[in-house]
Design a protein around this motif. Structure first.
Motif, PDB file in Angstrom:
ATOM      1  N   GLN A   1     -40.110 -65.743  64.627  1.00 36.07           N
ATOM      2  CA  GLN A   1     -39.657 -66.978  65.261  1.00 36.07           C
ATOM      3  C   GLN A   1     -38.238 -66.780  65.781  1.00 36.07           C
ATOM      4  O   GLN A   1     -37.408 -66.122  65.152  1.00 36.07           O
ATOM      5  CB  GLN A   1     -39.684 -68.122  64.242  1.00 36.07           C
ATOM      6  CG  GLN A   1     -39.392 -69.489  64.819  1.00 36.07           C
ATOM      7  CD  GLN A   1     -40.615 -70.135  65.457  1.00 36.07           C
ATOM      8  OE1 GLN A   1     -41.728 -69.641  65.290  1.00 36.07           O
ATOM      9  NE2 GLN A   1     -40.406 -71.207  66.193  1.00 36.07           N
ATOM     10  N   HIS A   2     -37.974 -67.336  66.963  1.00 38.08           N
ATOM     11  CA  HIS A   2     -36.635 -67.256  67.540  1.00 38.08           C
ATOM     12  C   HIS A   2     -36.091 -68.660  67.779  1.00 38.08           C
ATOM     13  O   HIS A   2     -36.837 -69.632  67.834  1.00 38.08           O
ATOM     14  CB  HIS A   2     -36.656 -66.479  68.860  1.00 38.08           C
ATOM     15  CG  HIS A   2     -36.744 -64.997  68.683  1.00 38.08           C
ATOM     16  ND1 HIS A   2     -37.867 -64.376  68.184  1.00 38.08           N
ATOM     17  CD2 HIS A   2     -35.840 -64.004  68.932  1.00 38.08           C
ATOM     18  CE1 HIS A   2     -37.665 -63.070  68.134  1.00 38.08           C
ATOM     19  NE2 HIS A   2     -36.441 -62.826  68.595  1.00 38.08           N
ATOM     20  N   ARG A   3     -34.791 -68.722  67.911  1.00 34.29           N
ATOM     21  CA  ARG A   3     -34.137 -70.004  68.166  1.00 34.29           C
ATOM     22  C   ARG A   3     -33.288 -69.889  69.429  1.00 34.29           C
ATOM     23  O   ARG A   3     -32.580 -68.904  69.625  1.00 34.29           O
ATOM     24  CB  ARG A   3     -33.266 -70.419  66.982  1.00 34.29           C
ATOM     25  CG  ARG A   3     -32.678 -71.813  67.130  1.00 34.29           C
ATOM     26  CD  ARG A   3     -32.059 -72.299  65.830  1.00 34.29           C
ATOM     27  NE  ARG A   3     -33.033 -72.412  64.763  1.00 34.29           N
ATOM     28  CZ  ARG A   3     -32.940 -73.274  63.745  1.00 34.29           C
ATOM     29  NH1 ARG A   3     -31.926 -74.120  63.687  1.00 34.29           N
ATOM     30  NH2 ARG A   3     -33.836 -73.288  62.803  1.00 34.29           N
ATOM     31  N   HIS A   4     -33.392 -70.908  70.259  1.00 36.18           N
ATOM     32  CA  HIS A   4     -32.606 -70.949  71.493  1.00 36.18           C
ATOM     33  C   HIS A   4     -31.327 -71.734  71.229  1.00 36.18           C
ATOM     34  O   HIS A   4     -31.369 -72.916  70.922  1.00 36.18           O
ATOM     35  CB  HIS A   4     -33.435 -71.604  72.604  1.00 36.18           C
ATOM     36  CG  HIS A   4     -32.687 -71.760  73.889  1.00 36.18           C
ATOM     37  ND1 HIS A   4     -32.985 -72.738  74.807  1.00 36.18           N
ATOM     38  CD2 HIS A   4     -31.651 -71.064  74.420  1.00 36.18           C
ATOM     39  CE1 HIS A   4     -32.172 -72.637  75.843  1.00 36.18           C
ATOM     40  NE2 HIS A   4     -31.361 -71.632  75.635  1.00 36.18           N
ATOM     41  N   CYS A   5     -30.188 -71.059  71.351  1.00 40.33           N
ATOM     42  CA  CYS A   5     -28.900 -71.701  71.138  1.00 40.33           C
ATOM     43  C   CYS A   5     -28.101 -71.690  72.448  1.00 40.33           C
ATOM     44  O   CYS A   5     -28.243 -70.774  73.254  1.00 40.33           O
ATOM     45  CB  CYS A   5     -28.093 -70.971  70.062  1.00 40.33           C
ATOM     46  SG  CYS A   5     -28.988 -70.646  68.525  1.00 40.33           S
TER      47      CYS A   5
ATOM     48  N   SER B   1     -33.132 -64.365  66.713  1.00 35.50           N
ATOM     49  CA  SER B   1     -34.218 -64.277  65.734  1.00 35.50           C
ATOM     50  C   SER B   1     -33.851 -65.076  64.488  1.00 35.50           C
ATOM     51  O   SER B   1     -32.709 -65.044  64.026  1.00 35.50           O
ATOM     52  CB  SER B   1     -34.487 -62.815  65.356  1.00 35.50           C
ATOM     53  OG  SER B   1     -33.362 -62.243  64.721  1.00 35.50           O
ATOM     54  N   GLU B   2     -34.827 -65.799  63.955  1.00 35.30           N
ATOM     55  CA  GLU B   2     -34.595 -66.576  62.737  1.00 35.30           C
ATOM     56  C   GLU B   2     -34.821 -65.675  61.524  1.00 35.30           C
ATOM     57  O   GLU B   2     -35.761 -65.846  60.748  1.00 35.30           O
ATOM     58  CB  GLU B   2     -35.502 -67.807  62.702  1.00 35.30           C
ATOM     59  CG  GLU B   2     -35.143 -68.836  63.764  1.00 35.30           C
ATOM     60  CD  GLU B   2     -35.868 -70.161  63.564  1.00 35.30           C
ATOM     61  OE1 GLU B   2     -36.755 -70.238  62.689  1.00 35.30           O
ATOM     62  OE2 GLU B   2     -35.542 -71.118  64.277  1.00 35.30           O
ATOM     63  N   GLY B   3     -33.950 -64.721  61.407  1.00 39.14           N
ATOM     64  CA  GLY B   3     -34.039 -63.762  60.317  1.00 39.14           C
ATOM     65  C   GLY B   3     -33.365 -62.468  60.725  1.00 39.14           C
ATOM     66  O   GLY B   3     -33.029 -62.261  61.895  1.00 39.14           O
TER      67      GLY B   3
ATOM     68  N   ASN C   1     -41.745 -69.570  69.479  1.00 37.12           N
ATOM     69  CA  ASN C   1     -42.450 -68.588  68.657  1.00 37.12           C
ATOM     70  C   ASN C   1     -42.901 -67.416  69.522  1.00 37.12           C
ATOM     71  O   ASN C   1     -42.898 -67.491  70.751  1.00 37.12           O
ATOM     72  CB  ASN C   1     -43.637 -69.242  67.935  1.00 37.12           C
ATOM     73  CG  ASN C   1     -44.652 -69.822  68.915  1.00 37.12           C
ATOM     74  OD1 ASN C   1     -45.251 -69.104  69.692  1.00 37.12           O
ATOM     75  ND2 ASN C   1     -44.826 -71.142  68.865  1.00 37.12           N
ATOM     76  N   PRO C   2     -43.311 -66.300  68.885  1.00 35.25           N
ATOM     77  CA  PRO C   2     -43.655 -65.090  69.642  1.00 35.25           C
ATOM     78  C   PRO C   2     -44.742 -65.290  70.695  1.00 35.25           C
ATOM     79  O   PRO C   2     -44.760 -64.588  71.698  1.00 35.25           O
ATOM     80  CB  PRO C   2     -44.131 -64.127  68.540  1.00 35.25           C
ATOM     81  CG  PRO C   2     -43.446 -64.596  67.311  1.00 35.25           C
ATOM     82  CD  PRO C   2     -43.371 -66.089  67.435  1.00 35.25           C
ATOM     83  N   LYS C   3     -45.645 -66.239  70.497  1.00 36.96           N
ATOM     84  CA  LYS C   3     -46.757 -66.425  71.441  1.00 36.96           C
ATOM     85  C   LYS C   3     -46.292 -66.987  72.780  1.00 36.96           C
ATOM     86  O   LYS C   3     -46.920 -66.750  73.808  1.00 36.96           O
ATOM     87  CB  LYS C   3     -47.811 -67.343  70.817  1.00 36.96           C
ATOM     88  CG  LYS C   3     -48.514 -66.749  69.602  1.00 36.96           C
ATOM     89  CD  LYS C   3     -49.567 -67.698  69.064  1.00 36.96           C
ATOM     90  CE  LYS C   3     -50.267 -67.113  67.844  1.00 36.96           C
ATOM     91  NZ  LYS C   3     -51.289 -68.037  67.290  1.00 36.96           N
ATOM     92  N   VAL C   4     -45.223 -67.755  72.767  1.00 39.55           N
ATOM     93  CA  VAL C   4     -44.770 -68.387  74.009  1.00 39.55           C
ATOM     94  C   VAL C   4     -43.388 -67.888  74.438  1.00 39.55           C
ATOM     95  O   VAL C   4     -42.769 -68.459  75.317  1.00 39.55           O
ATOM     96  CB  VAL C   4     -44.724 -69.929  73.866  1.00 39.55           C
ATOM     97  CG1 VAL C   4     -46.105 -70.474  73.568  1.00 39.55           C
ATOM     98  CG2 VAL C   4     -43.738 -70.341  72.779  1.00 39.55           C
ATOM     99  N   VAL C   5     -42.919 -66.806  73.809  1.00 39.80           N
ATOM    100  CA  VAL C   5     -41.555 -66.372  74.039  1.00 39.80           C
ATOM    101  C   VAL C   5     -41.322 -65.941  75.484  1.00 39.80           C
ATOM    102  O   VAL C   5     -40.251 -66.176  76.051  1.00 39.80           O
ATOM    103  CB  VAL C   5     -41.175 -65.237  73.067  1.00 39.80           C
ATOM    104  CG1 VAL C   5     -41.883 -63.940  73.420  1.00 39.80           C
ATOM    105  CG2 VAL C   5     -39.669 -65.033  73.031  1.00 39.80           C
TER     106      VAL C   5
END
Length: 383
Positions: A89-93, A162-164, A228-232
């Motif tokens: 999972q990624h976060r857009h900042c 990345s959330e991690g 998420n990775p599916k729609v990144v």
């Protein structure tokens, strides 16, 4: 075929030169854009092997500023970014600055590098403070946007994070809680310190004023989103890979004024704005970067090449890269974007084949092109 943006710059090119005194990079990109697709600059000749129909396809300019080539560039860089994304999972900042600081970055564009430095230091500190011994490192991509929706100068950084991250022991640690207070204050402090170091004592009073007026730090958007990775790939294309303005947003040009529309960021309200053509040109041209300036930069896991990092699962497997890239080629891209096959014979429907290249009305030998590409080495001839 020219588009409305080409017409605007063609009609007002001389006025732009003598009234705006544009930078060298602006003149270079505008010249390439207004001549994009002009057959006199050369192109490729295709022919149908069945009915003999000929078709000439002119060269494109490949400028990021061009509405046609810029779209292709955005597609390519979006694809390139998506290939690097790990399966997490990624976060857009979004990191923004005080409006009173914007002019510094316009007057000295080298200062734009400080925005990247400030965000980089803040993100690394955010993750390392969780465990100083492990030094958890995320993967993140920073993209500089200098424009707002109204096309005015508004430099800010988009961050895909990345959330991690991975620690020194090679263990992946997820991170879903982001301390907004820390992000705002740390970004403000990091940027102001870098600017003071660069600009000297003259910046001290401005720095003090920023602290007084922004006691909670500069605004940073980092709320959870569906990245998420599916729609990144779609997410990157929508938020990180878009050009300054799409031609679909330009509603009218009457020779003196330009009308365009946008959805206001604060309330998403549709705004229609009509401004003098030279103001429109000035707003657009200020966002053309200096030559070789990198507006997209990779950090953390996306910048290093440690063996342990290579074991991470990618959001898009390497087996799919070749297939995805095939859709970015000129023919497939035209077919998907405009709904027609540029190499389909208009008379009989057969696929046309490449015949010859021309540049400035001169036929170009493919053997000589190959020699030039290979650094002057002679071509292989059949015995």
């Amino acid at each position: 075929m020219s588009n409305i943006l080409q017409d605007i710059f063609k009609d007002n090119y001389e006025r732009m030169i003598y009234t705006l005194h544009p930078r060298k990079s602006v003149i270079e990109n505008v010249n390439r854009m207004i001549n994009c697709g002009d057959p006199s600059f050369g192109g490729a000749m295709y022919g149908c092997g069945k009915c003999g129909t000929l078709k000439f396809v002119p060269f494109r300019c490949h400028s990021r500023f061009c509405p046609t080539c810029g779209t292709k560039y955005s597609i390519d860089r979006t694809t390139s970014m998506s290939f690097k994304i790990i399966n997490a999972q990624h976060r857009h900042c979004v990191f923004t600055i005080d409006s009173e600081l914007r002019h510094y970055f316009l007057e000295d564009r080298k200062l734009l590098n400080l925005l990247f430095e400030a965000v980089q230091s803040v993100v690394f500190r955010l993750f390392h403070k969780d465990n100083k011994a492990e030094k958890f490192t995320p993967g993140f991509i920073l993209v500089l946007h200098t424009f707002g929706r109204d096309l005015k100068w508004n430099p800010h950084i988009h961050c895909l994070l990345s959330e991690g991250g991975i620690g020194n022991s090679g263990i992946w640690r997820p991170k879903t809680h982001f301390n907004y207070t820390f992000l705002r204050n740390a970004f403000r402090t990091a940027l102001l310190n870098l600017m003071e170091k660069k600009l000297g004592p003259s910046f001290i009073l401005v720095k003090a004023k920023c602290y007084r007026e922004h006691k909670e730090g500069f605004y940073v958007y980092a709320k959870p989103n569906k990245c998420n990775p599916k729609v990144v790939t779609k997410y990157i294309g929508r938020y990180l890979g878009r050009p300054v303005i799409a031609t679909s947003r330009i509603d009218d040009y009457d020779g003196e004024n330009v009308t365009f529309h946008y959805n206001r960021h604060e309330d998403d309200k549709l705004v229609v704005e009509t401004i003098p053509v030279m103001e429109f040109i000035e707003r657009l041209s200020m966002h053309i970067p200096e030559k070789h300036f990198k507006q997209i930069r990779y950090y953390g896991l996306y910048a290093r090449t440690r063996e342990s990092d290579k074991k991470l699962s990618l959001a898009i497997s390497k087996e799919k890269h070749k297939v995805i890239l095939s859709f970015n080629r000129w023919r497939n891209c035209t077919l998907s974007s405009f709904g027609y096959d540029p190499l389909k014979c208009p008379c009989c429907g057969e696929t046309m084949i490449f015949l010859e290249l021309y540049h400035k009305h001169q036929h170009i030998s493919l053997d000589k092109m190959y020699e030039r590409a290979m650094g002057g080495l002679p071509t292989f001839s059949s015995a």
